[in-house]
Design an enzyme around this catalytic site. Sequence first.
Site, PDB file in Angstrom:
ATOM      1  CG  PHE A 192      -1.756   1.117   1.548  1.00 49.35           C
ATOM      2  CD1 PHE A 192      -3.063   1.131   1.072  1.00 49.35           C
ATOM      3  CD2 PHE A 192      -1.330   2.168   2.352  1.00 49.35           C
ATOM      4  CE1 PHE A 192      -3.924   2.185   1.380  1.00 49.35           C
ATOM      5  CE2 PHE A 192      -2.194   3.227   2.663  1.00 49.35           C
ATOM      6  CZ  PHE A 192      -3.493   3.232   2.176  1.00 49.35           C
ATOM      7  N   GLY A 193       0.820   2.016  -1.037  1.00 53.34           N
ATOM      8  CA  GLY A 193       1.703   3.178  -1.161  1.00 53.34           C
ATOM      9  C   GLY A 193       0.974   4.487  -0.965  1.00 53.34           C
ATOM     10  CG  LEU A 194      -1.188   7.562   2.064  1.00 51.26           C
ATOM     11  CD1 LEU A 194      -2.068   8.080   0.923  1.00 51.26           C
ATOM     12  CD2 LEU A 194      -2.031   7.386   3.333  1.00 51.26           C
ATOM     13  CD  GLU A 204      -1.856   1.329   9.305  1.00 50.68           C
ATOM     14  OE1 GLU A 204      -2.781   2.123   9.036  1.00 50.68           O
ATOM     15  OE2 GLU A 204      -1.687   0.246   8.744  1.00 50.68           O
ATOM     16  CB  ILE A 263       5.941   0.805   0.658  1.00 49.81           C
ATOM     17  CG1 ILE A 263       5.833   2.286   0.236  1.00 49.81           C
ATOM     18  CG2 ILE A 263       4.677   0.017   0.286  1.00 49.81           C
ATOM     19  CD1 ILE A 263       4.804   3.124   0.989  1.00 49.81           C
ATOM     20  CG  LEU A 311      -4.640   4.801   6.465  1.00 54.21           C
ATOM     21  CD1 LEU A 311      -4.008   6.158   6.716  1.00 54.21           C
ATOM     22  CD2 LEU A 311      -3.553   3.738   6.461  1.00 54.21           C
ATOM     23  NE  ARG A 319      -4.769   5.668  11.034  1.00 56.61           N
ATOM     24  CZ  ARG A 319      -5.095   6.890  10.625  1.00 56.61           C
ATOM     25  NH1 ARG A 319      -6.318   7.365  10.831  1.00 56.61           N
ATOM     26  NH2 ARG A 319      -4.212   7.654  10.014  1.00 56.61           N
ATOM     27  N   GLY A 340       4.445  12.517   4.906  1.00 56.14           N
ATOM     28  CA  GLY A 340       4.149  11.382   5.772  1.00 56.14           C
ATOM     29  C   GLY A 340       2.845  11.610   6.519  1.00 56.14           C
ATOM     30  CB  SER A 341       2.003  13.547   9.570  1.00 53.49           C
ATOM     31  OG  SER A 341       2.820  12.785  10.425  1.00 53.49           O
TER      32      SER A 341
HETATM   33  P1  TGC Z   1      -8.867  16.069   6.273  1.00 54.29           P
HETATM   34  O1  TGC Z   1      -9.198  17.337   5.582  1.00 54.29           O
HETATM   35  O2  TGC Z   1      -9.106  15.949   7.739  1.00 54.29           O
HETATM   36  O3  TGC Z   1      -9.614  14.849   5.570  1.00 54.29           O
HETATM   37  C1  TGC Z   1      -9.612  14.681   4.154  1.00 54.29           C
HETATM   38  C2  TGC Z   1     -10.798  13.831   3.779  1.00 54.29           C
HETATM   39  O4  TGC Z   1     -10.658  12.530   4.373  1.00 54.29           O
HETATM   40  C3  TGC Z   1     -11.759  12.261   5.242  1.00 54.29           C
HETATM   41  N1  TGC Z   1     -11.196  11.528   6.389  1.00 54.29           N
HETATM   42  C4  TGC Z   1     -11.388  10.229   6.588  1.00 54.29           C
HETATM   43  N2  TGC Z   1     -12.107   9.316   5.893  1.00 54.29           N
HETATM   44  C5  TGC Z   1     -12.104   8.047   6.337  1.00 54.29           C
HETATM   45  N3  TGC Z   1     -11.397   7.659   7.422  1.00 54.29           N
HETATM   46  C6  TGC Z   1     -10.650   8.541   8.143  1.00 54.29           C
HETATM   47  N4  TGC Z   1      -9.941   8.136   9.194  1.00 54.29           N
HETATM   48  C7  TGC Z   1     -10.636   9.896   7.744  1.00 54.29           C
HETATM   49  N5  TGC Z   1     -10.010  11.017   8.191  1.00 54.29           N
HETATM   50  C8  TGC Z   1     -10.375  12.000   7.349  1.00 54.29           C
HETATM   51  C9  TGC Z   1     -12.291  13.619   5.624  1.00 54.29           C
HETATM   52  O5  TGC Z   1     -13.630  13.539   6.006  1.00 54.29           O
HETATM   53  C10 TGC Z   1     -12.116  14.377   4.315  1.00 54.29           C
HETATM   54  O6  TGC Z   1     -13.129  13.973   3.421  1.00 54.29           O
HETATM   55  P2  TGC Z   1     -13.749  15.016   2.352  1.00 54.29           P
HETATM   56  O7  TGC Z   1     -14.796  14.219   1.658  1.00 54.29           O
HETATM   57  O8  TGC Z   1     -14.257  16.150   3.176  1.00 54.29           O
HETATM   58  O9  TGC Z   1     -12.601  15.400   1.465  1.00 54.29           O
HETATM   59  O10 TGC Z   1      -7.363  15.702   5.919  1.00 54.29           O
HETATM   60  P3  TGC Z   1      -6.004  16.428   6.326  1.00 54.29           P
HETATM   61  O11 TGC Z   1      -5.244  16.625   5.066  1.00 54.29           O
HETATM   62  O12 TGC Z   1      -6.258  17.606   7.213  1.00 54.29           O
HETATM   63  O13 TGC Z   1      -5.248  15.301   7.166  1.00 54.29           O
HETATM   64  C11 TGC Z   1      -5.817  14.765   8.305  1.00 54.29           C
HETATM   65  C12 TGC Z   1      -4.897  13.714   8.961  1.00 54.29           C
HETATM   66  C13 TGC Z   1      -3.604  14.350   9.434  1.00 54.29           C
HETATM   67  C14 TGC Z   1      -5.651  13.201  10.166  1.00 54.29           C
HETATM   68  C15 TGC Z   1      -4.638  12.535   8.052  1.00 54.29           C
HETATM   69  O14 TGC Z   1      -4.146  12.886   6.851  1.00 54.29           O
HETATM   70  C16 TGC Z   1      -3.839  11.448   8.695  1.00 54.29           C
HETATM   71  O15 TGC Z   1      -4.420  10.511   9.239  1.00 54.29           O
HETATM   72  N6  TGC Z   1      -2.441  11.462   8.642  1.00 54.29           N
HETATM   73  C17 TGC Z   1      -1.642  10.329   9.059  1.00 54.29           C
HETATM   74  C18 TGC Z   1      -1.123   9.609   7.831  1.00 54.29           C
HETATM   75  C19 TGC Z   1      -1.109   8.119   7.998  1.00 54.29           C
HETATM   76  O16 TGC Z   1      -1.741   7.542   8.863  1.00 54.29           O
HETATM   77  N7  TGC Z   1      -0.398   7.457   7.113  1.00 54.29           N
HETATM   78  C20 TGC Z   1      -0.367   6.020   7.134  1.00 54.29           C
HETATM   79  C21 TGC Z   1       0.315   5.494   5.884  1.00 54.29           C
HETATM   80  S1  TGC Z   1       0.006   3.775   5.652  1.00 54.29           S
HETATM   81  C22 TGC Z   1       0.904   3.018   6.801  1.00 54.29           C
HETATM   82  O17 TGC Z   1       1.509   3.572   7.672  1.00 54.29           O
HETATM   83  C23 TGC Z   1       0.887   1.552   6.716  1.00 54.29           C
HETATM   84  S2  TGC Z   1       1.850   0.748   7.865  1.00 54.29           S
HETATM   85  C24 TGC Z   1       1.275  -0.774   7.548  1.00 54.29           C
HETATM   86  C25 TGC Z   1       1.851  -1.851   8.402  1.00 54.29           C
HETATM   87  O18 TGC Z   1       3.023  -2.254   8.142  1.00 54.29           O
HETATM   88  O19 TGC Z   1       1.092  -2.407   9.267  1.00 54.29           O
HETATM   89  P1  FAD Z   2       6.492  13.074   9.741  1.00 56.68           P
HETATM   90  O1  FAD Z   2       5.133  13.245   9.192  1.00 56.68           O
HETATM   91  O2  FAD Z   2       7.604  13.844   9.141  1.00 56.68           O
HETATM   92  O3  FAD Z   2       6.425  13.388  11.309  1.00 56.68           O
HETATM   93  C1  FAD Z   2       7.603  13.619  12.089  1.00 56.68           C
HETATM   94  C2  FAD Z   2       7.144  14.057  13.482  1.00 56.68           C
HETATM   95  O4  FAD Z   2       6.385  15.270  13.388  1.00 56.68           O
HETATM   96  C3  FAD Z   2       6.231  13.022  14.146  1.00 56.68           C
HETATM   97  O5  FAD Z   2       6.515  12.960  15.520  1.00 56.68           O
HETATM   98  C4  FAD Z   2       4.832  13.607  13.942  1.00 56.68           C
HETATM   99  O6  FAD Z   2       3.927  13.212  14.959  1.00 56.68           O
HETATM  100  C5  FAD Z   2       5.117  15.100  14.019  1.00 56.68           C
HETATM  101  N1  FAD Z   2       4.118  15.879  13.288  1.00 56.68           N
HETATM  102  C6  FAD Z   2       3.818  15.839  11.974  1.00 56.68           C
HETATM  103  N2  FAD Z   2       2.815  16.679  11.685  1.00 56.68           N
HETATM  104  C7  FAD Z   2       2.446  17.252  12.851  1.00 56.68           C
HETATM  105  C8  FAD Z   2       1.449  18.191  13.234  1.00 56.68           C
HETATM  106  N3  FAD Z   2       0.594  18.710  12.344  1.00 56.68           N
HETATM  107  N4  FAD Z   2       1.371  18.564  14.530  1.00 56.68           N
HETATM  108  C9  FAD Z   2       2.216  18.032  15.451  1.00 56.68           C
HETATM  109  N5  FAD Z   2       3.177  17.150  15.160  1.00 56.68           N
HETATM  110  C10 FAD Z   2       3.285  16.750  13.886  1.00 56.68           C
HETATM  111  N6  FAD Z   2       3.396   4.139   4.754  1.00 56.68           N
HETATM  112  C11 FAD Z   2       2.657   3.639   3.727  1.00 56.68           C
HETATM  113  O7  FAD Z   2       2.049   4.375   2.959  1.00 56.68           O
HETATM  114  N7  FAD Z   2       2.573   2.279   3.528  1.00 56.68           N
HETATM  115  C12 FAD Z   2       3.227   1.400   4.332  1.00 56.68           C
HETATM  116  O8  FAD Z   2       3.107   0.181   4.126  1.00 56.68           O
HETATM  117  C13 FAD Z   2       4.025   1.897   5.400  1.00 56.68           C
HETATM  118  N8  FAD Z   2       4.754   1.042   6.161  1.00 56.68           N
HETATM  119  C14 FAD Z   2       5.641   1.552   7.079  1.00 56.68           C
HETATM  120  C15 FAD Z   2       6.526   0.695   7.737  1.00 56.68           C
HETATM  121  C16 FAD Z   2       7.464   1.212   8.629  1.00 56.68           C
HETATM  122  C17 FAD Z   2       8.439   0.287   9.287  1.00 56.68           C
HETATM  123  C18 FAD Z   2       7.481   2.593   8.928  1.00 56.68           C
HETATM  124  C19 FAD Z   2       8.445   3.177   9.922  1.00 56.68           C
HETATM  125  C20 FAD Z   2       6.608   3.448   8.290  1.00 56.68           C
HETATM  126  C21 FAD Z   2       5.692   2.958   7.344  1.00 56.68           C
HETATM  127  N9  FAD Z   2       4.855   3.797   6.608  1.00 56.68           N
HETATM  128  C22 FAD Z   2       4.080   3.310   5.585  1.00 56.68           C
HETATM  129  C23 FAD Z   2       4.978   5.251   6.762  1.00 56.68           C
HETATM  130  C24 FAD Z   2       4.304   5.804   7.997  1.00 56.68           C
HETATM  131  O9  FAD Z   2       2.919   5.817   7.857  1.00 56.68           O
HETATM  132  C25 FAD Z   2       4.874   7.211   8.251  1.00 56.68           C
HETATM  133  O10 FAD Z   2       6.211   7.046   8.727  1.00 56.68           O
HETATM  134  C26 FAD Z   2       4.053   7.994   9.238  1.00 56.68           C
HETATM  135  O11 FAD Z   2       2.775   8.301   8.722  1.00 56.68           O
HETATM  136  C27 FAD Z   2       4.750   9.301   9.665  1.00 56.68           C
HETATM  137  O12 FAD Z   2       5.247   9.992   8.572  1.00 56.68           O
HETATM  138  P2  FAD Z   2       6.785  10.508   8.568  1.00 56.68           P
HETATM  139  O13 FAD Z   2       7.655   9.348   8.914  1.00 56.68           O
HETATM  140  O14 FAD Z   2       7.019  11.184   7.288  1.00 56.68           O
HETATM  141  O15 FAD Z   2       6.883  11.512   9.781  1.00 56.68           O
END
Ligand code: TGC
Ligand code: FAD
Length: 392
Positions: free
Chosen positions: A136-138, A371, A170, A247, A251, A144-145
Amino acid sequence: MKADQFQAPDYYNLDELLSDEHKMVRDAARAWVKREVSPIIEEAAQKAEFPKQLINGLADIGAFGPYIPEEYGGAGLDQISYGLIMQEIERGDSGVRSTASVQSSLVMYPIFKYGTEEQKKKYLPKLASGEMIGCFGLTEPDHGSNPGGMTTNFKDKGDHYLLNGAKMWISNAPFADIAIVWAKNEEGRIHGLIVERGMEGFTTPETHNKWSLRASATGELVFNEVKVPKENLMPEKSGLGAPLGCLDSARYGIAWGAIGAAMDCYDTALRYAKEREQFGKPIASFQLQQKKLAEMITEITKAQLLAWRLGVMRNEGTATSAQISMAKRNNVAMAINIAREARQILGGMGITGEYSIMRHSMNLESVITYEGTHDIHLLITGLDITGIQAFQ
Ligand code: TGC
Ligand code: FAD
């Protein structure tokens, strides 16, 4: 590594809240982890290798698409069974759970929810059986965040799309057969594309030198003028809400998974404290060690209740994204704190690969970041209770 003597703590008799099916699914996963994961996982982590031999077993215990309907090859289970499977796998190792989480919630889920019937038939059964592995590539190097800022993009070239950009961090990328890729179209709208290994211009370099999640393969996704067939776009949902919806499911699974890691650390520390003697007594007889153990079981019990209640609401379809964030944040922080305390109870032995604790502790450093970081989930709760977003 020591033989796996794990005994699951259930201080509040939570088994009484589970159905016979939940317990059967959980016990099958538990037995499989003890038999297949525990004996090999330390060596895999030390060598920084994903143990591919576990893929068939993961499929057999229903870890690939537990809640995907059986007609598409899934196990057709409910959300609590899904959570229990994640708990048991992460009891073994967070990296193995990552592979299952990604496959289920970040690859099968979007295809099931946003894909066409043809896409579901083509990919889901193979993903469920482990014949095909996905990623999954996000996340991107500069986003990141804040995934909404992504720059990966695709252009409509008539009979295909042309994809350019890069994803980073990823899970499963180095060996995945397909990638669910989130990219912007010419209007800046985010869509999900299914990119297959072998498409020209698509590469997946591995990320090395990780001290965390060493038994999980992590890599980049690089797209250099990749021609993606039009039928590989998932049409049913677009916008940032599409990946964020996936997510939510992942999550939720992590909220359960982290309990597994915490249970393993607690169980190991409890056994060690009763066996290890200093000053002529078991260290479990000292109040300081009892305080650590008592606080651990209290926190595990609270986390179990949170996850179970969230599972009930997921089954009813009433759980909100913010409720999921709270559980992910709380339970992972709980687990990382317990891993640190448990490591101390084992003294010097706690830093060795003889025991699982240090590996869990290092793994959880990734789990608390991916996540959505610990901070981001707090801000999601803050937004939910105040109505004011503090991200920007
Ligand atoms: P924001 O303006 O709040 O929202 C944009 C649109 O998204 C909707 N939305 C959601 N929909 C479904 N589920 C959720 N949890 C949702 N949160 C928001 C929202 O309603 C809106 O919809 P629309 O129709 O109005 O456009 O977005 P923002 O740009 O302000 O960002 C909000 C924030 C920071 C909470 C969000 O972007 C976020 O969760 N950031 C964290 C990124 C993250 O979790 N990345 C994960 C990457 S994948 C990964 O890490 C896999 S690891 C896998 C493993 O190895 O297990
Ligand atoms: P950043 O977003 O740069 O954040 C750095 C620090 O700043 C953090 O402490 C954060 O909390 C803080 N910060 C950021 N924004 C704010 C704010 N607005 N206010 C206050 N503090 C803030 N991603 C995928 O898409 N697919 C995957 O399969 C996947 N697998 C992963 C596997 C591993 C082992 C790891 C380490 C990561 C993986 N990720 C994946 C990416 C992961 O989701 C990101 O690392 C995560 O979302 C944080 O992004 P970043 O590392 O760029 O940190």
